[in-house]
Design an enzyme around this catalytic site. Structure first.
Site, PDB file in Angstrom:
ATOM      1  NE  ARG A 160      -4.261  13.303  -0.543  1.00  0.00           N
ATOM      2  CZ  ARG A 160      -5.205  12.494  -1.036  1.00  0.00           C
ATOM      3  NH1 ARG A 160      -6.048  12.942  -1.967  1.00  0.00           N
ATOM      4  NH2 ARG A 160      -5.330  11.260  -0.602  1.00  0.00           N
ATOM      5  CG  ASN A 204      -9.872  11.798  -1.562  1.00  0.00           C
ATOM      6  OD1 ASN A 204      -8.785  11.482  -2.030  1.00  0.00           O
ATOM      7  ND2 ASN A 204     -10.771  10.901  -1.203  1.00  0.00           N
ATOM      8  CG  ASN A 221     -13.267   8.226  -1.302  1.00  0.00           C
ATOM      9  OD1 ASN A 221     -12.922   8.695  -2.380  1.00  0.00           O
ATOM     10  ND2 ASN A 221     -12.416   7.676  -0.457  1.00  0.00           N
ATOM     11  CG  ASP A 271     -11.866   4.700  -2.783  1.00  0.00           C
ATOM     12  OD1 ASP A 271     -12.104   5.834  -3.240  1.00  0.00           O
ATOM     13  OD2 ASP A 271     -10.722   4.331  -2.479  1.00  0.00           O
TER      14      ASP A 271
END
Length: 247
Positions: free
Chosen positions: A35, A37, A90, A145
């Site tokens: 998927r 991100n 990220n 993150d």
């Protein structure tokens, strides 16, 4: 436009529908495992988006180095693979002229820096900028993150699982730590009318439990899942977000 499971899509949130306009160049078996991100629009208006294992895979197998960082060209929608065998893409950023690229792979606990040549579309000279294990030696898994970067080269980085956003410079010198009443800190943004606000997103502790009922009025315990604003003492010289240059 949104980055979805299989690629880039047009989304209608009122109808809760998406229509794919581009699919990532991977086979069907790989596509089912992955998927989108985190991502960013570069200074020339192109989209960079990282993929990672989807939730059903991570619950069974954990996060594996099967991810890819793609660059989607705004002029012709061509897709170029920039990095392979990644875990969790990220925290992406460019410097002001786009010659430096910063990218976070959360499970390496590291922010990586590269030289970038937009003429050749190539990254080079990969090296670590900051390793969160050195900043948080007492933490088992200080996962960097989402981040923001000012035009002055100062980073505001959410560190998942620590209740902290850290501010550090291009020499990896930690300048400040912002403490929040939530464990899972997910991303940051700079701005405000006077350019002196830090906005911080967080995740609920039960985010991974898809059938859980979350009460947004419950202010007891960990306060993840809320959007926070921090009023800073000075202007931060934030960089404007680049815009998609395609149709």
């Amino acid at each position: 436009m949104v980055c979805a499971k299989f690629g880039l899509a047009k989304a209608d949130f009122r109808l809760k529908q998406i229509e794919y306009v581009l699919r990532f160049p991977s086979d069907d078996a790989t596509s089912l495992r992955m998927r989108s991100n985190d991502g960013i629009i570069d200074p020339w208006g192109n989209l960079w988006i990282g993929t990672m294992n989807d939730f059903p895979i991570t619950k069974k197998e954990g996060v594996l180095p099967e991810g890819t960082l793609y660059r989607i060209d705004a002029s012709d929608m061509s897709v170029k693979i920039m990095l392979e065998n990644t875990q969790i893409s990220n925290g992406l950023a460019f410097n002001k002229d786009g010659s430096k690229f910063y990218w976070t792979d959360s499970l390496t606990f590291t922010v990586w820096q590269f030289d970038y040549n937009n003429e050749t579309k190539e990254l080079s000279d990969r090296k670590p900028l900051i390793d969160m294990r050195n900043v948080f030696p007492e933490q088992d898994s200080p996962e960097p993150d989402g981040l923001s970067r000012s035009n002055d080269g100062v980073f505001y980085h959410a560190v998942f699982g620590t209740s902290l956003v850290i501010r550090y410079n291009s020499d990896a010198e930690v300048l400040h730590k912002y403490v929040l009443p939530a464990c899972r800190i997910t991303s940051t943004a700079l701005g405000g009318a006077n350019d002196d606000k830090l906005f911080i997103t967080t995740a609920h502790l039960h985010l991974d439990e898809f059938d859980v009922s979350i009460d947004p009025e419950d202010r007891a315990g960990d306060l993840g899942g809320f959007l926070y604003r921090c009023d800073l003492p000075d202007k931060v010289n934030s960089s404007a977000k680049a815009l998609w240059a395609g149709k």
